[in-house]
Scaffold this active site. Structure first.
Site, short mmCIF file in Angstrom:
data_model
loop_
_atom_site.label_atom_id
_atom_site.label_comp_id
_atom_site.label_asym_id
_atom_site.label_seq_id
_atom_site.Cartn_x
_atom_site.Cartn_y
_atom_site.Cartn_z
N LYS A 87 43.45 24.21 4.73
CA LYS A 87 43.18 23.89 6.13
C LYS A 87 41.83 24.47 6.49
CE LYS A 87 46.67 23.83 9.72
NZ LYS A 87 47.58 24.73 10.45
C1 E4P Z 1 48.84 23.06 13.10
O1 E4P Z 1 48.79 22.89 11.91
C2 E4P Z 1 48.91 24.36 13.78
O2 E4P Z 1 49.48 25.31 12.89
C3 E4P Z 1 49.83 24.37 14.96
O3 E4P Z 1 50.39 23.11 15.20
C4 E4P Z 1 49.27 25.06 16.16
O4 E4P Z 1 50.20 24.99 17.20
P1 E4P Z 1 50.18 25.94 18.48
O5 E4P Z 1 49.24 25.35 19.47
O6 E4P Z 1 51.60 25.90 18.98
O7 E4P Z 1 49.77 27.30 18.02
#
Ligand code: E4P
Length: 217
Positions: free
Chosen positions: A83
């Site tokens: 990522k």
């Molecule tokens: C995506 O891959 C992220 O890990 C995640 O969806 C972030 O979500 P949040 O806004 O609830 O932290």
């Protein structure tokens, strides 16, 4: 639409994987900070539990460091997807990694132009954040819809991961608009299971079955 779980909690991953619905997992540094243990061991265990893409996030500012870290993470297990955060450095690192056949999930995407850049650099996945966009008074689902439309072009081979999911409504709307994937926090998975009429129906059927058994002796 495929369902991923958005967590690093091994108990939740094991539970939801046991339902037979999981096609992948996403993690991020915040989710990792909530669990004990060595991150590499956690990624390995997640890859044992779920046979699908498992996102592990790079934390670096410069493209060279991103590529180095990403290459190391990708070596942990063939299912690891790295990522990278949206931005010039992340885009450039994505292009380098794509050439080496390392799959990238471009995270912190909020708009269709950002998604277009990520896909053009060769990202395997883009993750538009719905809930965080809602949090600042924008329309997260509308932004997601634009990303899905743009990524439907035959020029791209990039899957859209609906991210920052806060409710079952987000999941259903993502499915209706044709998003490839939703990555869902465990809490929302548990909410998706439930309805008061389901619970009441089970209670009634169980009571009637027991009453019949008692009656027949
Ligand atoms: C995506 O891959 C992220 O890990 C995640 O969806 C972030 O979500 P949040 O806004 O609830 O932290």
């Amino acid at each position: 639409m495929k369902l991923f779980v958005d967590t690093a909690d091994l108990n939740d991953i094991e539970t939801i994987a046991g339902w037979g619905v999981l096609k992948g997992v996403t993690t991020n540094p915040t989710l990792l900070s909530r669990v004990e243990g060595d991150p590499d061991d956690i990624y390995r265990r997640v890859c044992e539990l779920v046979d699908g893409p498992v996102s592990a996030e790079v934390v670096a500012d410069a493209r060279g460091d991103m590529v180095k870290q990403a290459t190391r993470l990708a070596g942990i297990h063939p299912n690891i997807v790295v990522k990278l955060p949206m931005g010039a450095e992340g885009i450039s690192a994505t292009a380098t990694l794509a050439e080496k056949d390392i799959r990238v999930n471009m995270t912190l995407v909020f708009t269709a132009p950002q998604a277009l850049l990520a896909a053009s650099a060769g990202a395997a996945f883009v993750s538009p954040f719905v809930g965080r966009f809602d949090d600042i008074g924008e329309h997260g689902l509308e932004a997601l819809h634009e990303v899905v439309d743009v990524m439907n072009s035959p020029h791209f081979n990039t899957e859209v991961i609906t991210a920052s999911v806060r409710s079952p409504v987000h999941v259903i709307e993502a499915a209706r608009m044709g998003a490839d994937i939703a990555t869902i926090p465990p809490k929302v998975f548990y909410q998706m299971l439930q309805h008061p009429l389901t619970a009441r129906g089970i209670e009634q059927f169980t009571a009637d079955a027991e009453a019949r058994a008692a009656h027949q002796g």
